[in-house]
Design a protein around this motif. Structure first.
Motif, PDB file in Angstrom:
ATOM      1  N   THR A   5       0.837  -1.196   0.000  1.00 33.55           N
ATOM      2  CA  THR A   5       0.000   0.000   0.000  1.00 33.55           C
ATOM      3  C   THR A   5       0.871   1.245   0.000  1.00 33.55           C
ATOM      4  O   THR A   5       1.978   1.243   0.530  1.00 33.55           O
ATOM      5  N   ILE A  21       5.962   2.896  -0.944  1.00 37.41           N
ATOM      6  CA  ILE A  21       5.003   1.849  -0.608  1.00 37.41           C
ATOM      7  C   ILE A  21       5.524   1.004   0.544  1.00 37.41           C
ATOM      8  O   ILE A  21       6.729   0.887   0.757  1.00 37.41           O
ATOM      9  N   TYR A  41      -1.560   0.212  -7.191  1.00 41.52           N
ATOM     10  CA  TYR A  41      -1.497   0.377  -5.735  1.00 41.52           C
ATOM     11  C   TYR A  41      -2.561   1.352  -5.261  1.00 41.52           C
ATOM     12  O   TYR A  41      -2.982   2.233  -5.996  1.00 41.52           O
TER      13      TYR A  41
END
Length: 51
Positions: A5, A21, A41
């Motif tokens: 994420t 990320i 993402y």
């Protein structure tokens, strides 16, 4: 889509936009905006906090 994420984004002095990320390895990993978006993402790049 990956389980990673987005955490935050930044813009280098060269103008390149980078998203960081979290893949659960301890430290966020920086990738170019194009790769972040092409990998799907979440959240969207523009919704990441600027750092």
């Amino acid at each position: 889509m990956s389980e990673a994420t987005g955490v935050y984004r930044t813009t280098h002095s060269s103008g390149m936009e980078v998203a960081f990320i979290d893949k659960g390895v301890g430290n966020p990993i920086g990738i170019p905006r194009e790769r972040y978006e092409s990998n799907g993402y979440k959240p969207a790049f523009d919704e990441l906090p600027q750092k």
